[in-house]
Design a protein around this motif. Structure first.
Motif, PDB file in Angstrom:
ATOM      1  N   GLU A   1     -14.542  -5.635  -2.058  1.00  0.00           N
ATOM      2  CA  GLU A   1     -14.790  -6.942  -3.259  1.00  0.00           C
ATOM      3  C   GLU A   1     -13.625  -6.994  -3.678  1.00  0.00           C
ATOM      4  O   GLU A   1     -13.325  -8.463  -4.049  1.00  0.00           O
ATOM      5  CB  GLU A   1     -15.650  -6.044  -4.186  1.00  0.00           C
ATOM      6  CG  GLU A   1     -16.233  -7.119  -5.218  1.00  0.00           C
ATOM      7  CD  GLU A   1     -17.440  -6.717  -5.984  1.00  0.00           C
ATOM      8  OE1 GLU A   1     -17.736  -7.190  -7.212  1.00  0.00           O
ATOM      9  OE2 GLU A   1     -18.020  -5.915  -5.718  1.00  0.00           O
ATOM     10  N   LEU A   2     -12.638  -6.335  -4.012  1.00  0.00           N
ATOM     11  CA  LEU A   2     -11.506  -6.632  -4.841  1.00  0.00           C
ATOM     12  C   LEU A   2     -10.185  -7.060  -4.063  1.00  0.00           C
ATOM     13  O   LEU A   2      -9.283  -7.429  -4.256  1.00  0.00           O
ATOM     14  CB  LEU A   2     -11.076  -5.558  -5.714  1.00  0.00           C
ATOM     15  CG  LEU A   2     -11.712  -5.329  -7.090  1.00  0.00           C
ATOM     16  CD1 LEU A   2     -11.387  -3.792  -7.742  1.00  0.00           C
ATOM     17  CD2 LEU A   2     -11.832  -6.505  -7.843  1.00  0.00           C
ATOM     18  N   ILE A   3     -10.619  -6.679  -2.549  1.00  0.00           N
ATOM     19  CA  ILE A   3      -9.630  -6.990  -1.531  1.00  0.00           C
ATOM     20  C   ILE A   3      -8.464  -6.070  -1.904  1.00  0.00           C
ATOM     21  O   ILE A   3      -7.307  -6.805  -2.187  1.00  0.00           O
ATOM     22  CB  ILE A   3      -9.186  -8.416  -1.293  1.00  0.00           C
ATOM     23  CG1 ILE A   3     -10.633  -9.296  -1.147  1.00  0.00           C
ATOM     24  CG2 ILE A   3      -8.688  -8.682  -0.074  1.00  0.00           C
ATOM     25  CD1 ILE A   3     -10.413 -10.747  -0.693  1.00  0.00           C
ATOM     26  N   LEU A   4      -8.324  -4.906  -1.852  1.00  0.00           N
ATOM     27  CA  LEU A   4      -7.277  -4.131  -1.959  1.00  0.00           C
ATOM     28  C   LEU A   4      -7.036  -3.301  -0.782  1.00  0.00           C
ATOM     29  O   LEU A   4      -7.844  -2.688   0.105  1.00  0.00           O
ATOM     30  CB  LEU A   4      -7.446  -2.865  -2.949  1.00  0.00           C
ATOM     31  CG  LEU A   4      -8.144  -3.381  -4.440  1.00  0.00           C
ATOM     32  CD1 LEU A   4      -8.482  -2.080  -5.198  1.00  0.00           C
ATOM     33  CD2 LEU A   4      -7.027  -4.166  -5.107  1.00  0.00           C
ATOM     34  N   PRO A   5      -5.583  -3.588  -0.202  1.00  0.00           N
ATOM     35  CA  PRO A   5      -5.297  -3.083   1.133  1.00  0.00           C
ATOM     36  C   PRO A   5      -5.169  -1.628   1.380  1.00  0.00           C
ATOM     37  O   PRO A   5      -4.842  -0.909   0.424  1.00  0.00           O
ATOM     38  CB  PRO A   5      -3.971  -3.946   1.475  1.00  0.00           C
ATOM     39  CG  PRO A   5      -3.241  -3.997  -0.172  1.00  0.00           C
ATOM     40  CD  PRO A   5      -4.594  -3.988  -1.146  1.00  0.00           C
ATOM     41  N   ILE A   6      -5.011  -1.202   2.592  1.00  0.00           N
ATOM     42  CA  ILE A   6      -4.809   0.350   2.872  1.00  0.00           C
ATOM     43  C   ILE A   6      -3.233   0.552   2.918  1.00  0.00           C
ATOM     44  O   ILE A   6      -2.882   1.586   3.102  1.00  0.00           O
ATOM     45  CB  ILE A   6      -5.482   0.770   3.840  1.00  0.00           C
ATOM     46  CG1 ILE A   6      -5.269   0.193   5.368  1.00  0.00           C
ATOM     47  CG2 ILE A   6      -6.984   0.794   3.521  1.00  0.00           C
ATOM     48  CD1 ILE A   6      -5.861   0.675   6.597  1.00  0.00           C
ATOM     49  N   ASN A   7      -2.430  -0.473   3.105  1.00  0.00           N
ATOM     50  CA  ASN A   7      -0.980  -0.457   3.225  1.00  0.00           C
ATOM     51  C   ASN A   7      -0.404  -1.668   2.649  1.00  0.00           C
ATOM     52  O   ASN A   7      -1.020  -2.639   2.426  1.00  0.00           O
ATOM     53  CB  ASN A   7      -0.512  -0.208   4.741  1.00  0.00           C
ATOM     54  CG  ASN A   7      -1.041  -1.337   5.623  1.00  0.00           C
ATOM     55  OD1 ASN A   7      -1.999  -1.430   6.270  1.00  0.00           O
ATOM     56  ND2 ASN A   7      -0.005  -2.386   5.598  1.00  0.00           N
TER      57      ASN A   7
ATOM     58  N   ARG B   1      -5.348 -13.011  -4.608  1.00  0.00           N
ATOM     59  CA  ARG B   1      -5.931 -11.730  -3.519  1.00  0.00           C
ATOM     60  C   ARG B   1      -7.252 -11.725  -3.449  1.00  0.00           C
ATOM     61  O   ARG B   1      -7.501 -11.284  -2.540  1.00  0.00           O
ATOM     62  CB  ARG B   1      -4.951 -10.463  -4.214  1.00  0.00           C
ATOM     63  CG  ARG B   1      -5.312  -9.538  -3.162  1.00  0.00           C
ATOM     64  CD  ARG B   1      -5.113  -8.057  -4.182  1.00  0.00           C
ATOM     65  NE  ARG B   1      -6.146  -7.877  -4.910  1.00  0.00           N
ATOM     66  CZ  ARG B   1      -6.434  -7.437  -6.243  1.00  0.00           C
ATOM     67  NH1 ARG B   1      -5.307  -7.221  -6.831  1.00  0.00           N
ATOM     68  NH2 ARG B   1      -7.659  -7.382  -6.623  1.00  0.00           N
ATOM     69  N   GLN B   2      -8.032 -12.043  -4.589  1.00  0.00           N
ATOM     70  CA  GLN B   2      -9.249 -11.897  -4.673  1.00  0.00           C
ATOM     71  C   GLN B   2     -10.018 -13.032  -3.624  1.00  0.00           C
ATOM     72  O   GLN B   2     -11.315 -12.780  -3.480  1.00  0.00           O
ATOM     73  CB  GLN B   2      -9.940 -11.909  -5.989  1.00  0.00           C
ATOM     74  CG  GLN B   2      -9.211 -10.588  -6.967  1.00  0.00           C
ATOM     75  CD  GLN B   2      -9.959 -10.880  -8.243  1.00  0.00           C
ATOM     76  OE1 GLN B   2     -11.036 -10.794  -8.688  1.00  0.00           O
ATOM     77  NE2 GLN B   2      -8.879 -10.498  -9.168  1.00  0.00           N
ATOM     78  N   GLY B   3      -9.317 -13.897  -3.654  1.00  0.00           N
ATOM     79  CA  GLY B   3      -9.906 -15.084  -2.386  1.00  0.00           C
ATOM     80  C   GLY B   3      -9.530 -14.659  -0.813  1.00  0.00           C
ATOM     81  O   GLY B   3     -10.427 -14.560   0.072  1.00  0.00           O
ATOM     82  N   SER B   4      -8.404 -14.338  -0.909  1.00  0.00           N
ATOM     83  CA  SER B   4      -7.861 -13.995   0.551  1.00  0.00           C
ATOM     84  C   SER B   4      -6.583 -12.923   0.254  1.00  0.00           C
ATOM     85  O   SER B   4      -5.825 -13.402  -0.345  1.00  0.00           O
ATOM     86  CB  SER B   4      -7.404 -14.997   1.571  1.00  0.00           C
ATOM     87  OG  SER B   4      -6.700 -14.530   2.710  1.00  0.00           O
ATOM     88  N   GLY B   5      -6.753 -11.633   0.766  1.00  0.00           N
ATOM     89  CA  GLY B   5      -5.513 -10.695   0.653  1.00  0.00           C
ATOM     90  C   GLY B   5      -4.252 -11.476   0.871  1.00  0.00           C
ATOM     91  O   GLY B   5      -3.324 -11.221  -0.248  1.00  0.00           O
TER      92      GLY B   5
ATOM     93  N   ASP C   1      -8.889  -0.701 -10.291  1.00  0.00           N
ATOM     94  CA  ASP C   1      -9.364  -1.833 -10.562  1.00  0.00           C
ATOM     95  C   ASP C   1      -8.340  -3.025 -10.065  1.00  0.00           C
ATOM     96  O   ASP C   1      -8.476  -4.401 -10.127  1.00  0.00           O
ATOM     97  CB  ASP C   1      -9.098  -2.366 -12.082  1.00  0.00           C
ATOM     98  CG  ASP C   1      -7.855  -2.043 -12.737  1.00  0.00           C
ATOM     99  OD1 ASP C   1      -6.947  -1.943 -11.829  1.00  0.00           O
ATOM    100  OD2 ASP C   1      -7.506  -2.014 -14.022  1.00  0.00           O
ATOM    101  N   GLY C   2      -7.304  -2.632  -9.294  1.00  0.00           N
ATOM    102  CA  GLY C   2      -6.397  -3.449  -8.444  1.00  0.00           C
ATOM    103  C   GLY C   2      -5.399  -4.285  -9.128  1.00  0.00           C
ATOM    104  O   GLY C   2      -4.900  -5.188  -8.478  1.00  0.00           O
ATOM    105  N   LYS C   3      -5.174  -3.924 -10.386  1.00  0.00           N
ATOM    106  CA  LYS C   3      -4.176  -4.696 -11.269  1.00  0.00           C
ATOM    107  C   LYS C   3      -2.761  -4.353 -10.897  1.00  0.00           C
ATOM    108  O   LYS C   3      -1.955  -5.121 -11.055  1.00  0.00           O
ATOM    109  CB  LYS C   3      -4.508  -4.305 -12.818  1.00  0.00           C
ATOM    110  CG  LYS C   3      -5.573  -4.906 -13.135  1.00  0.00           C
ATOM    111  CD  LYS C   3      -5.952  -4.487 -14.853  1.00  0.00           C
ATOM    112  CE  LYS C   3      -7.178  -5.413 -15.234  1.00  0.00           C
ATOM    113  NZ  LYS C   3      -7.475  -4.676 -16.632  1.00  0.00           N
ATOM    114  N   ASP C   4      -2.472  -3.345 -10.105  1.00  0.00           N
ATOM    115  CA  ASP C   4      -1.113  -3.184  -9.646  1.00  0.00           C
ATOM    116  C   ASP C   4      -1.179  -3.487  -8.155  1.00  0.00           C
ATOM    117  O   ASP C   4      -0.124  -3.359  -7.446  1.00  0.00           O
ATOM    118  CB  ASP C   4      -0.736  -1.756  -9.721  1.00  0.00           C
ATOM    119  CG  ASP C   4      -1.893  -0.752  -9.149  1.00  0.00           C
ATOM    120  OD1 ASP C   4      -2.904  -1.132  -8.582  1.00  0.00           O
ATOM    121  OD2 ASP C   4      -1.426   0.495  -8.810  1.00  0.00           O
ATOM    122  N   SER C   5      -2.171  -4.134  -7.642  1.00  0.00           N
ATOM    123  CA  SER C   5      -2.154  -4.588  -6.044  1.00  0.00           C
ATOM    124  C   SER C   5      -1.674  -6.221  -6.214  1.00  0.00           C
ATOM    125  O   SER C   5      -2.640  -7.067  -6.471  1.00  0.00           O
ATOM    126  CB  SER C   5      -3.356  -4.494  -5.289  1.00  0.00           C
ATOM    127  OG  SER C   5      -3.028  -4.975  -4.105  1.00  0.00           O
TER     128      SER C   5
END
Length: 400
Positions: free
Chosen positions: A32-38, A155-159, A179-183
């Motif tokens: 949902e937040l589009i947070l990557p694994i790397n 990022r929340q539209g497309s990583g 929460d993804g604020k540091d991504s």
């Protein structure tokens, strides 16, 4: 920002660039937040050759939010579009509640009309969604008076859109917070840092599997992907950042090719496997390695995103000869005529020694064009009102 006083129509047009990853993003830890694994690293390409242009109009007369992409009206309720709209409006309301005087308070409750066009083929393996969402978020932010770290919103539209918020060489830091604020994205070096660096985008055909569905299947089934994210990428990110800082093309090129190959290996390790590369892609890979071997030096590098199109990196002094090599293997008369677009590249003559070293037969109908470009800046406002994609009625102009 232009305003039509009769209808109180506020309109802004911006453009945003494509970026091509050299350390790949593949796999999300939060859909949902589009947070990557790397983490990942990319190069922003110049908008003179490749860009998305977006116009956003805001008016009290609009009954609903609407969006047109490449001349066709699309569903504005698509979740990722809604995430970006919702977040920009939230940030605008926050600025208003914080008492910042330059926020257009009346416009926050108005609906928006959005019109966006790409000057390159969509879904051909170029990061069309990255440029598109970066441009959407940047333009909305200008309409609604939002400032700050916009890469978290795009990022929340497309990583990969977060990386198109900056020019030059850009890293997307994966972050650790839930929460993804540091991504977020961060510029490693500006586009002016490495002026000799050039890029050739070699078109093949439309990709058969979308990156969103392919990525999630890899996360669920590929043990190689987990090894890559945990054990390979962190060291590669450090090495790539160092190579960029030092303008070390050999290190940059070899890391780029190895990472592209490993990304596609994870696609093969996915169950069922995903095949993004085709016969033309594999010929280009073979060509690059034979060319480099002939010179006993890494002069050219390839990378492939989730599609068959090759992106070639090289330095200015090698471009003319390598483009001629591509023309030799994919003769223009059987591959789309005068297929070189973008920055001009002068013709040259290949030595018989080089042709023999490459030792590959010409291919009919392998590629349709090559776009020659370089590193470029991040999103920018288009100041000329004649370039708005929407008319004074808030609807797309015929030419858009």
């Amino acid at each position: 920002m232009s305003e039509d006083s009769g209808k109180k129509l506020t309109m802004v047009t911006c453009s945003a660039p494509v970026n091509i990853a050299v350390i790949k993003y593949w796999g999300k830890r939060d859909e949902e937040l589009i947070l990557p694994i790397n983490s990942s690293l990319s190069v922003t390409l110049h908008q003179d050759q490749l860009k998305t242009t977006t116009t956003v109009a805001c008016s009290r007369s609009f009954q609903e939010d609407r969006i047109w992409l490449n001349g066709k009206e699309e569903d504005i309720t698509q979740p990722r579009l809604q995430s970006c709209l919702r977040e920009i409006r939230r940030l605008a309301r926050k600025r208003r509640s914080d008492g910042e005087a330059d926020v257009d308070t009346a416009g926050l409750s108005h609906k928006v009309h959005i019109c966006s066009v790409n000057n390159f083929p969509t879904a051909a393996g170029l990061a069309s969604s990255a440029a598109g969402y970066a441009c959407l978020v940047y333009t909305l932010s200008r309409v609604m008076g939002v400032e700050g770290e916009l890469s978290v919103v795009s990022r929340q539209g497309s990583g990969s859109a977060c990386r198109s918020m900056y020019g030059g060489f850009v890293q997307w830091i994966m972050g650790q917070q839930g929460d993804g604020k540091d991504s977020l994205a961060q510029q490693v070096e500006p586009e002016t840092h490495w002026p000799e660096w050039l890029c050739l985008e070699v078109s093949a055909e439309r990709k058969p599997v979308g990156s969103t569905s392919g990525m999630q299947t890899s996360v669920e089934t590929s043990s190689l992907l987990k090894h890559r994210a945990d054990s390979v990428v962190p060291a590669r990110m450090k090495e790539m950042i160092e190579a960029v800082h030092k303008r070390d093309f050999t290190a940059f090129a070899e890391l780029t090719m190895k990472d592209s190959n490993q990304f596609h290996a994870t696609c093969l390790d996915t169950y069922p496997p995903i095949f993004y590369l085709n016969d033309v892609s594999r010929r280009v890979i073979n060509l690059v390695h034979r060319y480099n071997r002939h010179y006993r030096e890494t002069k050219v590098a390839y990378t492939f995103d989730a599609g068959p199109n090759a992106v070639i990196y090289t330095l200015q002094q090698n471009v003319e000869e390598f483009v001629q090599v591509v023309k030799h293997l994919f003769p223009p008369e059987t591959n789309g005529g005068q297929f070189l677009k973008g920055l001009p590249v002068a013709p040259t003559t290949l030595s018989e020694e080089l042709k023999q070293a490459i030792g590959m037969e010409p291919m009919v109908k392998g590629i349709s064009y090559i776009i020659s470009t370089k590193a470029g800046p991040g999103p920018r406002v288009v100041e000329d009102p004649s370039e708005h994609l929407l008319g004074s009625d808030g609807l797309p102009k015929e030419s858009a």
